[in-house]
Design an enzyme around this catalytic site. Structure first.
Site, PDB file in Angstrom:
ATOM      1  N   SER A   9       0.832  -1.196   0.000  1.00 32.95           N
ATOM      2  CA  SER A   9       0.000   0.000   0.000  1.00 32.95           C
ATOM      3  C   SER A   9       0.870   1.250   0.000  1.00 32.95           C
ATOM      4  O   SER A   9       1.616   1.509   0.948  1.00 32.95           O
ATOM      5  CB  SER A   9      -0.916   0.015   1.221  1.00 32.95           C
ATOM      6  OG  SER A   9      -1.564   1.269   1.314  1.00 32.95           O
ATOM      7  N   HIS A  34      -1.077  -1.156  -4.288  1.00 32.36           N
ATOM      8  CA  HIS A  34      -2.368  -0.865  -3.664  1.00 32.36           C
ATOM      9  C   HIS A  34      -2.484   0.641  -3.416  1.00 32.36           C
ATOM     10  O   HIS A  34      -1.641   1.236  -2.736  1.00 32.36           O
ATOM     11  CB  HIS A  34      -2.479  -1.626  -2.343  1.00 32.36           C
ATOM     12  CG  HIS A  34      -3.831  -1.573  -1.710  1.00 32.36           C
ATOM     13  ND1 HIS A  34      -4.864  -2.410  -2.090  1.00 32.36           N
ATOM     14  CD2 HIS A  34      -4.324  -0.798  -0.705  1.00 32.36           C
ATOM     15  CE1 HIS A  34      -5.928  -2.149  -1.344  1.00 32.36           C
ATOM     16  NE2 HIS A  34      -5.630  -1.163  -0.501  1.00 32.36           N
ATOM     17  N   ASP A  36      -4.896   3.534  -1.863  1.00 34.20           N
ATOM     18  CA  ASP A  36      -6.032   3.824  -0.996  1.00 34.20           C
ATOM     19  C   ASP A  36      -6.597   5.199  -1.330  1.00 34.20           C
ATOM     20  O   ASP A  36      -5.987   6.225  -1.013  1.00 34.20           O
ATOM     21  CB  ASP A  36      -5.596   3.783   0.469  1.00 34.20           C
ATOM     22  CG  ASP A  36      -5.329   2.373   0.946  1.00 34.20           C
ATOM     23  OD1 ASP A  36      -6.255   1.545   0.893  1.00 34.20           O
ATOM     24  OD2 ASP A  36      -4.195   2.091   1.370  1.00 34.20           O
ATOM     25  N   MET A  38      -9.293   7.916  -0.666  1.00 42.43           N
ATOM     26  CA  MET A  38     -10.209   8.322   0.406  1.00 42.43           C
ATOM     27  C   MET A  38     -10.752   9.721   0.116  1.00 42.43           C
ATOM     28  O   MET A  38     -10.006  10.607  -0.296  1.00 42.43           O
ATOM     29  CB  MET A  38      -9.477   8.334   1.750  1.00 42.43           C
ATOM     30  CG  MET A  38      -8.734   7.065   2.080  1.00 42.43           C
ATOM     31  SD  MET A  38      -7.873   7.215   3.667  1.00 42.43           S
ATOM     32  CE  MET A  38      -6.836   5.756   3.622  1.00 42.43           C
ATOM     33  N   HIS A  68      -8.367   0.828  -4.041  1.00 39.86           N
ATOM     34  CA  HIS A  68      -9.382   0.600  -3.013  1.00 39.86           C
ATOM     35  C   HIS A  68     -10.061   1.937  -2.728  1.00 39.86           C
ATOM     36  O   HIS A  68      -9.451   2.832  -2.133  1.00 39.86           O
ATOM     37  CB  HIS A  68      -8.692   0.025  -1.772  1.00 39.86           C
ATOM     38  CG  HIS A  68      -9.589  -0.090  -0.577  1.00 39.86           C
ATOM     39  ND1 HIS A  68      -9.088  -0.158   0.715  1.00 39.86           N
ATOM     40  CD2 HIS A  68     -10.939  -0.161  -0.462  1.00 39.86           C
ATOM     41  CE1 HIS A  68     -10.094  -0.270   1.557  1.00 39.86           C
ATOM     42  NE2 HIS A  68     -11.229  -0.262   0.873  1.00 39.86           N
ATOM     43  N   MET A  70     -12.390   4.204  -0.817  1.00 38.59           N
ATOM     44  CA  MET A  70     -13.131   4.465   0.410  1.00 38.59           C
ATOM     45  C   MET A  70     -13.823   5.805   0.220  1.00 38.59           C
ATOM     46  O   MET A  70     -13.405   6.839   0.737  1.00 38.59           O
ATOM     47  CB  MET A  70     -12.170   4.470   1.603  1.00 38.59           C
ATOM     48  CG  MET A  70     -11.651   3.083   1.934  1.00 38.59           C
ATOM     49  SD  MET A  70     -10.213   3.073   3.035  1.00 38.59           S
ATOM     50  CE  MET A  70      -8.891   3.157   1.823  1.00 38.59           C
ATOM     51  N   MET A 142     -11.671  -6.288   5.065  1.00 39.73           N
ATOM     52  CA  MET A 142     -10.902  -5.337   5.864  1.00 39.73           C
ATOM     53  C   MET A 142     -10.595  -5.946   7.229  1.00 39.73           C
ATOM     54  O   MET A 142     -11.489  -6.445   7.912  1.00 39.73           O
ATOM     55  CB  MET A 142     -11.668  -4.029   6.040  1.00 39.73           C
ATOM     56  CG  MET A 142     -11.839  -3.215   4.762  1.00 39.73           C
ATOM     57  SD  MET A 142     -10.271  -2.703   4.018  1.00 39.73           S
ATOM     58  CE  MET A 142      -9.560  -1.686   5.337  1.00 39.73           C
ATOM     59  N   GLY A 147      -9.596   3.608   6.681  1.00 37.92           N
ATOM     60  CA  GLY A 147      -9.366   5.040   6.765  1.00 37.92           C
ATOM     61  C   GLY A 147      -7.991   5.470   7.223  1.00 37.92           C
ATOM     62  O   GLY A 147      -7.568   6.579   6.924  1.00 37.92           O
ATOM     63  N   PHE A 148      -7.276   4.618   7.945  1.00 36.29           N
ATOM     64  CA  PHE A 148      -5.974   5.016   8.473  1.00 36.29           C
ATOM     65  C   PHE A 148      -4.991   3.852   8.398  1.00 36.29           C
ATOM     66  O   PHE A 148      -5.358   2.708   8.650  1.00 36.29           O
ATOM     67  CB  PHE A 148      -6.089   5.470   9.937  1.00 36.29           C
ATOM     68  CG  PHE A 148      -6.926   6.700  10.125  1.00 36.29           C
ATOM     69  CD1 PHE A 148      -6.375   7.967   9.986  1.00 36.29           C
ATOM     70  CD2 PHE A 148      -8.277   6.585  10.420  1.00 36.29           C
ATOM     71  CE1 PHE A 148      -7.158   9.102  10.155  1.00 36.29           C
ATOM     72  CE2 PHE A 148      -9.073   7.716  10.590  1.00 36.29           C
ATOM     73  CZ  PHE A 148      -8.505   8.977  10.450  1.00 36.29           C
ATOM     74  N   GLY A 150      -1.583   1.831   9.833  1.00 34.14           N
ATOM     75  CA  GLY A 150      -0.908   1.626  11.118  1.00 34.14           C
ATOM     76  C   GLY A 150      -1.765   1.050  12.218  1.00 34.14           C
ATOM     77  O   GLY A 150      -1.318   0.954  13.363  1.00 34.14           O
ATOM     78  N   ASP A 176      -6.599  -6.530   4.182  1.00 29.49           N
ATOM     79  CA  ASP A 176      -5.964  -5.213   4.251  1.00 29.49           C
ATOM     80  C   ASP A 176      -6.165  -4.660   5.653  1.00 29.49           C
ATOM     81  O   ASP A 176      -7.295  -4.487   6.105  1.00 29.49           O
ATOM     82  CB  ASP A 176      -6.607  -4.296   3.204  1.00 29.49           C
ATOM     83  CG  ASP A 176      -6.042  -2.886   3.206  1.00 29.49           C
ATOM     84  OD1 ASP A 176      -5.054  -2.627   3.923  1.00 29.49           O
ATOM     85  OD2 ASP A 176      -6.587  -2.044   2.471  1.00 29.49           O
ATOM     86  N   GLY A 177      -5.023  -4.392   6.318  1.00 32.39           N
ATOM     87  CA  GLY A 177      -5.082  -3.764   7.630  1.00 32.39           C
ATOM     88  C   GLY A 177      -4.292  -4.514   8.677  1.00 32.39           C
ATOM     89  O   GLY A 177      -4.668  -5.620   9.076  1.00 32.39           O
ATOM     90  N   GLY A 178      -3.161  -3.952   9.071  1.00 31.91           N
ATOM     91  CA  GLY A 178      -2.361  -4.545  10.135  1.00 31.91           C
ATOM     92  C   GLY A 178      -1.591  -5.788   9.734  1.00 31.91           C
ATOM     93  O   GLY A 178      -1.119  -6.530  10.594  1.00 31.91           O
ATOM     94  N   SER A 199       2.578  -0.030   6.420  1.00 24.43           N
ATOM     95  CA  SER A 199       3.660   0.356   7.327  1.00 24.43           C
ATOM     96  C   SER A 199       4.628  -0.791   7.590  1.00 24.43           C
ATOM     97  O   SER A 199       5.823  -0.566   7.828  1.00 24.43           O
ATOM     98  CB  SER A 199       3.096   0.897   8.643  1.00 24.43           C
ATOM     99  OG  SER A 199       2.125   0.022   9.182  1.00 24.43           O
TER     100      SER A 199
END
Length: 224
Positions: A9, A34, A36, A38, A68, A70, A142, A147-148, A150, A176-178, A199
């Site tokens: 990402s 990727h 993002d 928004m 993606h 959002m 998700m 939206g954020f 990290g 996607d996420g963490g 991250s």
């Protein structure tokens, strides 16, 4: 059969040098990039849109741009994103649909020559994709609230991944996420074959090593 796909990402890259970081990701073995997108409304954050996508496409003609969205009204973004060079248009099923609903939106995305995916927020059940699954190229589960970058990986989303994989064995399932080398095994063993990391990659001193570790986890889960 589903194949392993790693999609860094670029939300976490050095945005002043996005083309350089994107090229580095490809050179390190990433399959997709990727993006993002928004709008500051569907999610509180504001990121980049079609002009940045178009600039990245100009700098890298070959990259697969995994976008993606959002955004509150994804139908308004279909033509601009296609013109910018998007390969895969992922929209949230929780967003506002045009006249004709989800089916009309999927049709419009395909008519613009893009692949199409539906994204599910943590609170949206796996069954939400069932009426549209035969029209989709991918489903995004998700593993954080969108939206954020990290945030911490939500392992309680894994039954959702398992349910989709069980019902649709050939479907590309993205998480996607963490995601990081520490959390990816939970996702891939549940059935995810497309891994987004932000991250974990860009915050590492060994970016290629992180990409390789993510790929190894996917490949291990896909092997018979």
């Amino acid at each position: 059969m589903a194949k392993s796909i790693v999609s860094p990402s670029l939300l976490s890259c050095d945005l002043a040098n996005i083309a350089t970081d994107a090229a580095q990701m490809i050179s390190y073995g990433a399959d997709w990039l990727h993006m993002d997108v928004m709008d500051g409304h569907f999610v509180p954050n504001l990121s980049f849109g079609p002009p940045v996508i178009a600039s990245l496409r100009k700098a890298n003609q070959e990259a697969f741009l995994d976008c993606h969205l959002m955004v509150s009204q994804p139908a308004n973004w279909v033509k601009p994103m296609a013109k910018a060079g998007t390969n895969l248009f992922t929209f949230h099923i929780e967003s506002e649909m045009p006249s004709g609903g989800v089916n009309a939106l999927i049709k419009s995305i395909k008519e613009e020559g893009m692949k199409v995916a539906i994204a599910l927020k943590p609170g949206t059940p796996a069954e939400a994709i069932d009426p549209y699954a035969d029209q989709l190229d991918m489903v995004l589960v998700m593993t954080v609230e969108p939206g954020f970058s990290g945030q911490s990986f939500m392992s309680d989303m894994m039954p959702k991944v398992q349910a989709i994989r069980s019902k649709y064995p050939e479907m590309d399932i993205q998480v996607d996420g963490g995601l990081s080398p520490d959390t990816v095994d939970a996702a891939t063993s549940a059935g995810a074959n497309v891994v987004v990391a932000a991250s974990a990659i860009f915050g590492s001193n060994d970016r290629k090593g992180v990409i390789d570790a993510l790929r190894e986890s996917i490949d291990k889960s896909l092997s018979p």
